[in-house]
Design an enzyme around this catalytic site. Structure first.
Site, PDB file in Angstrom:
ATOM      1  N   GLY A 158     -13.797  -2.756  -0.538  1.00  0.00           N
ATOM      2  CA  GLY A 158     -14.458  -1.952  -1.294  1.00  0.00           C
ATOM      3  C   GLY A 158     -14.165  -0.434  -1.516  1.00  0.00           C
ATOM      4  O   GLY A 158     -14.077   0.149  -2.770  1.00  0.00           O
ATOM      5  N   THR A 165     -26.294  -9.910   9.888  1.00  0.00           N
ATOM      6  CA  THR A 165     -26.963  -9.512   8.507  1.00  0.00           C
ATOM      7  C   THR A 165     -26.390  -8.700   7.537  1.00  0.00           C
ATOM      8  O   THR A 165     -25.471  -7.866   8.021  1.00  0.00           O
ATOM      9  CB  THR A 165     -28.130  -8.805   9.043  1.00  0.00           C
ATOM     10  OG1 THR A 165     -28.944  -9.617   9.865  1.00  0.00           O
ATOM     11  CG2 THR A 165     -29.386  -8.465   7.843  1.00  0.00           C
ATOM     12  N   CYS A 185      -3.188   4.643   7.220  1.00  0.00           N
ATOM     13  CA  CYS A 185      -3.596   4.076   8.767  1.00  0.00           C
ATOM     14  C   CYS A 185      -2.454   4.563   9.599  1.00  0.00           C
ATOM     15  O   CYS A 185      -2.494   4.472  10.907  1.00  0.00           O
ATOM     16  CB  CYS A 185      -3.148   2.671   8.560  1.00  0.00           C
ATOM     17  SG  CYS A 185      -4.414   1.896   7.370  1.00  0.00           S
ATOM     18  N   ASN A 194       0.759  -1.026   0.054  1.00  0.00           N
ATOM     19  CA  ASN A 194       0.095   0.078   0.025  1.00  0.00           C
ATOM     20  C   ASN A 194       0.950   1.244   0.035  1.00  0.00           C
ATOM     21  O   ASN A 194       0.278   2.256  -0.522  1.00  0.00           O
ATOM     22  CB  ASN A 194      -0.929   0.206   1.116  1.00  0.00           C
ATOM     23  CG  ASN A 194      -0.271  -0.524   2.278  1.00  0.00           C
ATOM     24  OD1 ASN A 194       0.331  -1.444   2.545  1.00  0.00           O
ATOM     25  ND2 ASN A 194      -0.466   0.358   3.505  1.00  0.00           N
TER      26      ASN A 194
HETATM   27  N1  PLP Z   1      -4.482  -4.295   3.260  1.00  0.00           N
HETATM   28  C1  PLP Z   1      -4.159  -3.200   2.455  1.00  0.00           C
HETATM   29  C2  PLP Z   1      -2.765  -3.328   1.617  1.00  0.00           C
HETATM   30  C3  PLP Z   1      -4.581  -1.801   2.467  1.00  0.00           C
HETATM   31  O1  PLP Z   1      -3.912  -0.793   2.016  1.00  0.00           O
HETATM   32  C4  PLP Z   1      -5.640  -1.700   3.653  1.00  0.00           C
HETATM   33  C5  PLP Z   1      -6.130  -0.494   3.724  1.00  0.00           C
HETATM   34  O2  PLP Z   1      -5.439   0.699   3.702  1.00  0.00           O
HETATM   35  C6  PLP Z   1      -6.126  -2.824   4.172  1.00  0.00           C
HETATM   36  C7  PLP Z   1      -5.394  -4.056   4.052  1.00  0.00           C
HETATM   37  C8  PLP Z   1      -7.172  -2.678   5.063  1.00  0.00           C
HETATM   38  O3  PLP Z   1      -8.466  -2.589   4.401  1.00  0.00           O
HETATM   39  P1  PLP Z   1      -9.772  -1.758   5.182  1.00  0.00           P
HETATM   40  O4  PLP Z   1      -9.295  -0.319   5.254  1.00  0.00           O
HETATM   41  O5  PLP Z   1     -10.883  -1.921   4.083  1.00  0.00           O
HETATM   42  O6  PLP Z   1      -9.892  -2.202   6.458  1.00  0.00           O
END
Ligand code: PLP
Length: 393
Positions: free
Chosen positions: A204, A240, A327, A155
């Site tokens: 999504g 659900t 994150c 990412n």
């Molecule tokens: N894995 C990767 C490589 C990501 O970039 C992300 C989100 O930044 C995730 C997992 C987590 O996805 P979510 O934000 O839908 O929990």
């Protein structure tokens, strides 16, 4: 009189993406008149159940799987947790998990938790391009290995692991493989049928659907132990279903598949931006294997700047990008991914990630090519040391 906010130039599509208007439209009936519970037997419920099955086919279409191999979750992180926890709980004698030093926090935090519970975790290192040594990976596979879990596309850097080769190695040793394809889905062609991975996670909001919905592919031959128990999703994921979001995910997957077959205009925007910056500035380096990267991602190290300060100045110019992954934004720690690649704290702290998407326009790239170098030069002039930090190669 209030003035309308300036439209932003959103170059942070790995953090999240703009909702596609067609996705929004597809979701609306399921938030209004079509409010049935998909488990109800009357027609209002049956229509919701049928919409979920259509979405399952659409998601399966994007990744080349069978619809029954898809289960819907609340996000990519849940899909990752569900896959790892399922594999880790199948056999009490298999308490070893192999992953890498550059994973998303969902994998990192869960593996750290499992380590405290007695599991042994092998964290495979990466080289300065962000790539794995496959011999090390092969040597790490043991009779007690419950799972290999790793990213397809990073990412932060966009670096792609050679997932087909990795799947060949894990299948030869009969070790299940979970692929975090949250960033790869919709940007690269995926074919789970030929890949041979046992699990694959999607989200999504990286493919122009709203946040809060994801999917997990579980190969039909793989035993699966649910994490969230209940009768829905064929008893594989309780709760659900979020019908509107699942419908949105299906629509987003179908649109992503359609965009994949065309020439990739996003790669052209990324390359033009990157080349322009490297022409107009000195002291710019690409973080990550330039040959094996997502077509939309540009992670650049700028000598002599602090990326947090750059983010603020760029925000004033209505340009959104990231320092490290979204994150971990707000944290002063340099990115664990760039550190794992062997870069100095200075290089990691001077790095910015620009990630492009199909709603970016050529005019936006023109503006970014003018603004970003101006901001970097300004920061370098303001640098208290007065001289750019020397970057490690
Ligand atoms: N894995 C990767 C490589 C990501 O970039 C992300 C989100 O930044 C995730 C997992 C987590 O996805 P979510 O934000 O839908 O929990």
């Amino acid at each position: 009189m209030k003035t309308a906010p300036q439209p932003v130039i959103y170059l942070d599509n790995n953090a999240t993406t703009q909702v596609d208007p067609a996705v929004f439209e597809a979701m609306l009936p399921w938030l209004r008149e079509e409010y049935g519970n998909p488990s109800s037997v009357y027609s209002l419920g049956r229509r919701a159940a049928s919409a979920i099955e259509t979405a399952r086919e659409q998601v399966a279409g994007l990744i080349g799987s069978r619809p029954e191999e898809i289960l819907f979750t609340s996000c990519g992180s849940e899909s990752i947790n569900a896959a790892i926890l399922s594999a880790a709980s199948l056999d009490p004698d298999k308490t070893h998990i192999v992953t890498t030093a550059v994973e998303h926090s969902a994998t990192v935090k869960l593996c750290e938790h499992l380590a405290r519970r007695g599991y042994e975790i092998t964290w495979l290192p990466v080289d300065s391009r962000g790539q794995l040594d496959l011999e090390k990976l092969e040597r790490a596979l043991r009779p007690d290995t419950a799972l290999v879990s790793l990213l397809w596309a990073n990412n932060e850097t966009g670096v792609l692991f050679p997932i087909e080769e990795i799947a060949r190695l894990t299948n030869a040793k009969k070790v299940p493989l979970h692929v975090d394809a949250v960033q790869a889905a919709g940007k690269l062609p995926l074919d789970t049928a030929s890949l041979g991975a046992q699990f694959l996670s999607l989200s999504g909001h990286k493919i122009h659907c709203p946040k809060g919905v994801g999917a997990l592919y579980v190969n039909k031959r793989m035993r699966f132990t649910p994490w969230l128990r209940g009768s829905q999703e064929n008893s594989r994921r309780g709760g659900t279903q979020n019908v509107a979001s699942v419908v949105g995910l299906g629509q987003a997957a179908e649109l992503a598949a359609r965009h994949l077959t065309e020439d990739d205009p996003v790669r052209a925007l990324r390359d033009r931006f990157e080349n322009s910056l490297r022409d107009s500035l000195t002291g710019v380096e690409i973080n990550g294997d330039p040959e094996h990267r997502l077509p939309n991602t540009s992670n650049l190290a700028f000598a002599g700047i602090e990326s947090e300060a750059a983010l603020m100045l760029l925000d004033e110019e209505h340009i959104c990008c990231s320092a490290g992954s979204a994150c971990s934004s707000g944290s002063v720690h340099p990115s664990h991914v760039l550190k794992a690649m062997g870069f100095s704290n200075d290089r990691a702290r001077g790095s910015l990630r620009f990630s492009f998407g199909r709603f970016n326009t050529s005019e936006q790239i023109d503006t970014a090519c003018e603004v970003v170098p101006r901001v970097i030069e300004k920061l370098r002039r303001l640098s208290p040391s007065g001289s750019p930090v020397v970057m490690a190669s």
